[in-house]
Design an enzyme around this catalytic site. Structure first.
Site, PDB file in Angstrom:
ATOM      1  N   ASN A   7       0.869  -1.174   0.000  1.00  0.00           N
ATOM      2  CA  ASN A   7       0.000   0.000   0.000  1.00  0.00           C
ATOM      3  C   ASN A   7       0.911   1.230   0.000  1.00  0.00           C
ATOM      4  O   ASN A   7       1.457   1.599   1.035  1.00  0.00           O
ATOM      5  CB  ASN A   7      -0.894  -0.033   1.253  1.00  0.00           C
ATOM      6  CG  ASN A   7      -1.875   1.130   1.297  1.00  0.00           C
ATOM      7  OD1 ASN A   7      -1.818   2.033   0.452  1.00  0.00           O
ATOM      8  ND2 ASN A   7      -2.755   1.118   2.276  1.00  0.00           N
ATOM      9  N   ARG A  95      -2.629  -2.140  -3.425  1.00  0.00           N
ATOM     10  CA  ARG A  95      -3.858  -1.373  -3.206  1.00  0.00           C
ATOM     11  C   ARG A  95      -3.830  -0.169  -4.145  1.00  0.00           C
ATOM     12  O   ARG A  95      -2.858   0.593  -4.154  1.00  0.00           O
ATOM     13  CB  ARG A  95      -3.920  -0.891  -1.765  1.00  0.00           C
ATOM     14  CG  ARG A  95      -5.125  -0.022  -1.559  1.00  0.00           C
ATOM     15  CD  ARG A  95      -5.187   0.611  -0.203  1.00  0.00           C
ATOM     16  NE  ARG A  95      -6.421   1.365  -0.109  1.00  0.00           N
ATOM     17  CZ  ARG A  95      -6.534   2.542   0.481  1.00  0.00           C
ATOM     18  NH1 ARG A  95      -5.495   3.090   1.056  1.00  0.00           N
ATOM     19  NH2 ARG A  95      -7.693   3.147   0.507  1.00  0.00           N
ATOM     20  N   HIS A 184     -13.418   2.380  -0.076  1.00  0.00           N
ATOM     21  CA  HIS A 184     -13.444   1.342   0.969  1.00  0.00           C
ATOM     22  C   HIS A 184     -14.011   0.027   0.433  1.00  0.00           C
ATOM     23  O   HIS A 184     -14.458  -0.819   1.201  1.00  0.00           O
ATOM     24  CB  HIS A 184     -14.323   1.741   2.181  1.00  0.00           C
ATOM     25  CG  HIS A 184     -13.722   2.775   3.079  1.00  0.00           C
ATOM     26  ND1 HIS A 184     -14.504   3.623   3.813  1.00  0.00           N
ATOM     27  CD2 HIS A 184     -12.454   3.065   3.389  1.00  0.00           C
ATOM     28  CE1 HIS A 184     -13.728   4.426   4.530  1.00  0.00           C
ATOM     29  NE2 HIS A 184     -12.469   4.109   4.281  1.00  0.00           N
ATOM     30  N   ARG A 245     -13.548  14.700   7.832  1.00  0.00           N
ATOM     31  CA  ARG A 245     -14.340  15.087   6.649  1.00  0.00           C
ATOM     32  C   ARG A 245     -15.791  15.334   7.047  1.00  0.00           C
ATOM     33  O   ARG A 245     -16.347  14.610   7.873  1.00  0.00           O
ATOM     34  CB  ARG A 245     -14.317  13.999   5.578  1.00  0.00           C
ATOM     35  CG  ARG A 245     -12.946  13.729   4.986  1.00  0.00           C
ATOM     36  CD  ARG A 245     -13.074  12.809   3.773  1.00  0.00           C
ATOM     37  NE  ARG A 245     -11.793  12.326   3.348  1.00  0.00           N
ATOM     38  CZ  ARG A 245     -11.419  11.033   3.383  1.00  0.00           C
ATOM     39  NH1 ARG A 245     -12.249  10.111   3.815  1.00  0.00           N
ATOM     40  NH2 ARG A 245     -10.223  10.681   2.977  1.00  0.00           N
ATOM     41  N   GLU A 388      -8.303  -5.375   5.257  1.00  0.00           N
ATOM     42  CA  GLU A 388      -8.187  -5.028   3.839  1.00  0.00           C
ATOM     43  C   GLU A 388      -6.964  -5.689   3.200  1.00  0.00           C
ATOM     44  O   GLU A 388      -7.000  -6.088   2.042  1.00  0.00           O
ATOM     45  CB  GLU A 388      -8.124  -3.505   3.685  1.00  0.00           C
ATOM     46  CG  GLU A 388      -9.484  -2.868   3.968  1.00  0.00           C
ATOM     47  CD  GLU A 388      -9.421  -1.375   4.230  1.00  0.00           C
ATOM     48  OE1 GLU A 388      -9.044  -0.987   5.353  1.00  0.00           O
ATOM     49  OE2 GLU A 388      -9.738  -0.595   3.315  1.00  0.00           O
TER      50      GLU A 388
END
Ligand code: ADP
Length: 402
Positions: A7, A95, A184, A245, A388
């Site tokens: 990643n 990823r 996601h 956010r 993940e």
């Protein structure tokens, strides 16, 4: 079968080496941080039965190529390495955040895939460039090893047009690719598989609402294993209230704030991405602090929690309306897995749509997959740790075996 998961971010590379057969296990994991700064750091953790063993190294890491070389050294080192030779790695899974409508599944990387990732840089200007760099340096260093891209957007490609279209002039979609994509996806897909296994049902027979509450937060409505809607949009800014956010907002707020504050649009967008959400409402984005302050009677923190939980509750209502059936709602990621208070506030008063929490089960601390609903609750409420990296390793393996 050994799969290395990468990643790559703008100044870091995270990695995990999985053994997938005969059992799934993590051999080692770690990261290189502060790439491009005066001094960088490698942290390499070997996972062993008797306990983890850590190796740390401080040194300048001028670029991603140097970072990837450090990782390869750590993997093959005589003392803390876990393989003798790079040829032992069956595949590398990367990823990648955004591939728009180009791919609805993981894919073996070739020049066409690299071009597609590059074509989507305008839609993910912060994420796709470092993801691309990670792939390019890994392809150089692991030149004989097949590489697979696993996209955050892929799982959401089954969302139908009525859910992904914004009600804007249609050519904004056809010409400028303005639509909802969702993110996601790797986590939601992992949750769909884990929840189905836990419920002892085939994935194509399972209807779920997956609620990923980390620093970034999103939900997915999953009908028969396929995503039919998600809360994030063209960018990860839409949807739930997150750590920093704002999530859903009236688009006219932008122009109004430009007029009121003298900041430009880019600055307002930056505020909405980095200074809003829990942080904007109460000064901190760390849920541990928000929770502690709310428990001590802090009104601001309490209000921030209310806004955060209310948005999720509202989407659960929306998603139970669009799903033909609902087996379970699933909480996952840092907050979803660890904060009973948040789960309790979200589920309070949802009996009418079949969600009844068991307060004692909800409060129990545990790290494994578990159910926290009352025995008579028509809809099950599950807590499932997301993974993940494991999902990327599984999908990489599937692509290589196809
Ligand atoms: P991401 O992967 O999106 O960076 P995580 O899934 O690690 O995020 O979740 C980060 C959030 O989870 C933070 O708000 C953090 O405070 C919260 N969190 C993690 N563990 C706990 C815990 N044990 N108790 C309360 N909050 C937690």
């Amino acid at each position: 079968m050994k799969i290395l998961v990468i990643n790559a971010g703008s100044s870091s590379i995270k990695y995990q080496l999985f053994d997938l057969a005969p059992f799934e296990s993590v051999r080692c994991s770690g990261y290189v941080e502060r790439i491009g700064e005066a001094s960088g750091q490698l942290l390499h953790r070997v996972h062993q039965k008797g306990g983890d063993h850590e190796h740390e190294q401080e040194c300048p890491v001028p670029d991603h190529a140097a970072g990837m070389a450090l990782i390869l050294d750590a993997l093959t080192d005589r003392e803390h390495g876990v393989i003798h030779d790079v040829a032992e790695i069956t595949g590398v899974g990367h990823r990648v955040v955004h591939c728009g409508e180009a791919y609805s599944d993981a894919v073996l990387i070739d020049d066409n895939v690299l071009k597609a990732i590059r074509d989507h840089v305008p839609l993910a200007p912060l994420h796709n460039p470092p993801n691309l760099t990670g792939i390019e340096v890994a392809r150089e260093l692991f030149s004989e090893t097949p590489q697979v891209a696993v996209f955050d957007t892929a799982f959401h490609q089954t969302i139908p047009p009525h859910a992904y279209l914004y009600a804007l002039p249609f050519d904004y979609y056809t010409t400028h690719r303005v639509r909802r994509y969702g993110f996601h996806g790797t986590s939601h897909k992992f949750i769909a598989a884990e929840a189905a296994a836990f419920l002892d049902k085939p994935v194509p027979d399972t209807c779920l609402i997956s609620i990923h509450l980390g620093n970034g937060c999103s939900m997915a409505a999953i009908d028969a294993g396929r995503c039919i809607d998600t809360t994030m949009g063209m960018t990860p800014l839409e949807g739930l209230v997150m750590g920093t956010r704002c999530g859903d907002i009236d688009p006219a707020v932008h122009e109004y704030l430009v007029g009121q504050t003298g900041q430009d649009i880019a600055q307002i967008t930056e505020v909405m991405n980095r200074q809003s959400g829990l942080k904007g409402l109460c000064g901190t984005n760390d849920m541990r602090d928000v929770k502690a302050r709310a428990a001590a009677g802090d009104e601001q923190a309490n209000r921030a929690l209310d806004v955060y939980c209310y948005r999720i509750k509202k989407y659960i209502g929306a998603y139970s309306a669009i799903l033909p059936d609902l087996d379970a709602i699933v909480f996952t990621a840092g907050v979803g897995q660890n904060v009973p208070l948040v789960r309790a506030r979200i589920c309070a008063g949802m009996e009418r749509i079949g969600i009844v929490l068991d307060d004692a089960l909800n409060e129990q601390e545990a790290t494994q997959t578990r159910e926290i609903h009352a025995a008579y609750s028509p809809v099950k409420v599950l807590v499932i740790p997301t993974n993940e990296e494991l999902q990327i390793a599984r999908e990489t393996c599937e692509v290589l075996q196809a």
